[in-house]
Motif scaffolding. Structure first.
Motif, short mmCIF file in Angstrom:
data_model
loop_
_atom_site.label_atom_id
_atom_site.label_comp_id
_atom_site.label_asym_id
_atom_site.label_seq_id
_atom_site.Cartn_x
_atom_site.Cartn_y
_atom_site.Cartn_z
N PRO A 15 0.91 -1.18 0.01
CA PRO A 15 0.09 0.04 -0.12
C PRO A 15 0.88 1.51 0.10
O PRO A 15 0.33 2.40 0.11
N GLU A 16 2.09 0.94 -0.02
CA GLU A 16 3.09 2.55 0.03
C GLU A 16 2.68 3.27 -1.19
O GLU A 16 2.72 4.62 -1.07
N THR A 17 2.26 2.67 -2.60
CA THR A 17 2.08 3.64 -3.50
C THR A 17 0.92 4.56 -3.06
O THR A 17 0.70 5.42 -3.85
N ALA A 18 -0.08 3.94 -2.28
CA ALA A 18 -1.12 5.06 -2.03
C ALA A 18 -0.59 6.32 -1.45
O ALA A 18 -1.19 7.40 -1.74
N ARG A 19 0.61 6.35 -0.68
CA ARG A 19 1.26 7.42 -0.15
C ARG A 19 1.81 8.17 -1.04
O ARG A 19 1.72 9.36 -0.92
N TRP A 20 2.41 7.56 -2.27
CA TRP A 20 2.90 8.33 -3.24
C TRP A 20 1.88 9.03 -4.03
O TRP A 20 1.91 10.18 -4.43
N HIS A 21 0.66 8.39 -4.42
CA HIS A 21 -0.40 9.00 -4.87
C HIS A 21 -0.96 10.14 -4.08
O HIS A 21 -1.14 11.28 -4.93
N LEU A 310 11.00 13.11 1.44
CA LEU A 310 9.73 13.45 1.97
C LEU A 310 9.03 12.21 2.77
O LEU A 310 8.43 12.47 3.59
N MET A 311 9.11 10.98 1.95
CA MET A 311 8.50 10.13 2.44
C MET A 311 8.93 9.60 3.80
O MET A 311 8.10 9.17 4.66
N PHE A 319 2.35 8.98 9.28
CA PHE A 319 1.41 9.28 8.35
C PHE A 319 1.00 8.26 7.43
O PHE A 319 1.74 7.53 6.79
N GLU A 320 -0.33 7.90 7.34
CA GLU A 320 -1.01 6.86 6.76
C GLU A 320 -2.10 7.52 5.89
O GLU A 320 -3.39 7.67 6.56
N PRO A 321 -2.15 7.83 4.59
CA PRO A 321 -3.29 8.09 3.89
C PRO A 321 -4.34 7.21 3.68
O PRO A 321 -4.06 5.95 3.99
#
Ligand code: AMP
Length: 416
Positions: A15-21, A310-311, A319-321
């Motif tokens: 799910p890390e890509t969700a943070r990138w999005h 930044l990540m 931080f978890e979107p």
């Protein structure tokens, strides 16, 4: 033997890509608000483009570029940064003709063969922006304000802004001589790298990571005390703007960026929440670059920021979107026939714009309910022979647990 990714590169997985999005959407939104438009340039360019712009004597060009000869015997380099390509595209496509001030941004991967460590990769990602066409210090101030606005909107409060002016072709050569004279006096005591830089690029000696060098050069003259009248005026004006924007900064006359094309403004944003690689973003003005690359003399200013850094800060803050991709509906099916119906229905609903998932593994109903939960589906519809026969089925709201029997031809209405 199983294959492994190349050292210094990283898979970014769900799910890390969700943070990138999420980060990318905030970045884009801020850029758009400041009226910067996206530009996408190729990932590789002629090697000479980078050598000419970034500078032959910089670390990037000297030892970090991924350069190869292609089958046509041309020397190609994977872009180590974004500005050179943007300026090349600006010249090649006459972007300045339609508009006196061109404001563009980019988001994408960059490549540098550095020694990998926390916060330092060989393929990393940057977002950045360039404003091409204005000499005015308000553009430098806008670029800095925009950089900071992005971090603010990502709730990053702990950063430090350092600014400097690295002068221009009128004042810098004179300052370099003054500095060289001072450095030559202590040359023997400096590290070998710094000794070499005295003649090649003396301002970088002030930026040495060697502690002994730093102590020895602590009292050396700094360029901000030796600017020509025009650069000094420009710098004063930038500082006034930042103050009027309520942006705190410190002036660091020793700030030298790793790229040779800067003139006048240089700045860096660091985060105390990062380790030794603490730079979040950096930028500055490059009034001679367009001409250097064969275009009409056109001033410019820009910045670039590392996304992985930044990540790291966002992760540290926990931080978890919210998952950005989750089905509105999961259709659970009891047997082969209802599974066929559910698969056909997902295709229909998806074509109508609804995010739907079904079972593709012929699992038990219990396993499908678990899957719906894992996928964070908002609703689950359970169908079997009886439901297909009666045309009615149970729709369960996964958040409230509420269950309603609905006509199958009303799924769309129920979901909206
Ligand atoms: P620069 O283009 O060197 O001014 O770098 C701008 C920003 O990109 C830095 O402040 C970092 O956040 C990021 N950055 C630069 N090099 C790397 C790297 N090798 N790995 C990860 N991030 C980097």
């Amino acid at each position: 033997m199983a294959f492994k990714s190349i050292r210094g590169t990283k898979d970014i997985l769900p799910p890390e890509t969700a943070r990138w999005h999420y980060v990318e959407s905030v970045v884009r939104e801020v850029f758009h608000r400041f009226n910067y438009k996206e530009i996408r340039t190729p990932i590789f360019e002629q090697t000479a483009l980078f050598a000419r712009s970034i500078g032959e004597l910089t670390d990037i060009v000297g030892k970090e570029m991924y350069t190869f000869t292609d089958r046509s015997d041309d020397s190609i380099t994977l872009r180590p940064e974004g500005t050179a390509s943007v300026i090349r595209a600006y010249i090649q496509n006459n972007l300045g003709e339609a508009q006196p001030l061109v404001k563009v941004y980019y988001i994408g991967p960059m490549f540098r063969q550095e020694r990998p460590q926390a916060g330092r990769l060989r393929q990393f990602h940057q977002f950045g922006a360039e404003a091409i066409g204005s000499l005015q210090p308000e553009v430098d101030a806008e670029i800095i304000a925009m950089t900071i606005q992005i971090y603010k909107e990502l709730s990053l409060a702990k950063y430090a802004l350092k600014i400097s002016s690295v002068g221009c072709e009128k004042c810098r050569p004179h300052f370099k001589e003054i500095l060289q004279n001072e450095l030559r006096k202590i040359a023997a005591k400096l590290s070998p790298d710094s000794q070499r830089r005295i003649e090649e690029n003396p301002m970088r000696v002030l930026d040495s990571k060697d502690e002994n060098d730093a102590t020895l050069t602590a009292k050396m003259p700094v360029i901000t005390d030796h600017l020509c009248a025009e650069c000094a005026r420009h710098f004063e004006s930038l500082k006034k703007y930042l103050t009027s924007f309520h942006i705190p900064y410190t002036v660091d006359g020793r700030l030298v960026r790793g790229l040779d094309y800067y003139t006048k403004t240089a700045f860096e944003l660091t985060s105390a929440e990062l380790g030794s690689q603490d730079a979040l973003a950096g930028g500055g003005r490059y009034d001679l670059l367009t001409q250097e690359l064969g275009g009409k003399a056109t001033p410019g200013v820009g910045f670039a920021a590392g996304i992985e850094r930044l990540m790291m800060v966002l992760e540290k803050k926990g931080f978890e979107p919210a998952a950005d991709i989750r089905p509105a509906l999961f259709i659970a099916s009891a047997d082969a026939e209802s599974r066929a119906w559910s698969v056909a229905t997902t295709i229909d609903l998806r074509s109508e714009g609804i995010a739907v998932e079904a079972d593709f593994l012929a699992r038990s109903l219990k396993a499908q309910m678990r899957e719906a939960d894992r996928q964070q589906a908002k609703f689950v519809l359970v169908v079997g022979q009886r439901e297909l026969g009666s045309g009615r089925a149970i729709l369960k709201n996964m958040k409230t647990g509420e269950q309603n029997e609905i006509p199958l031809d009303e799924i769309r209405k129920q979901l909206s």
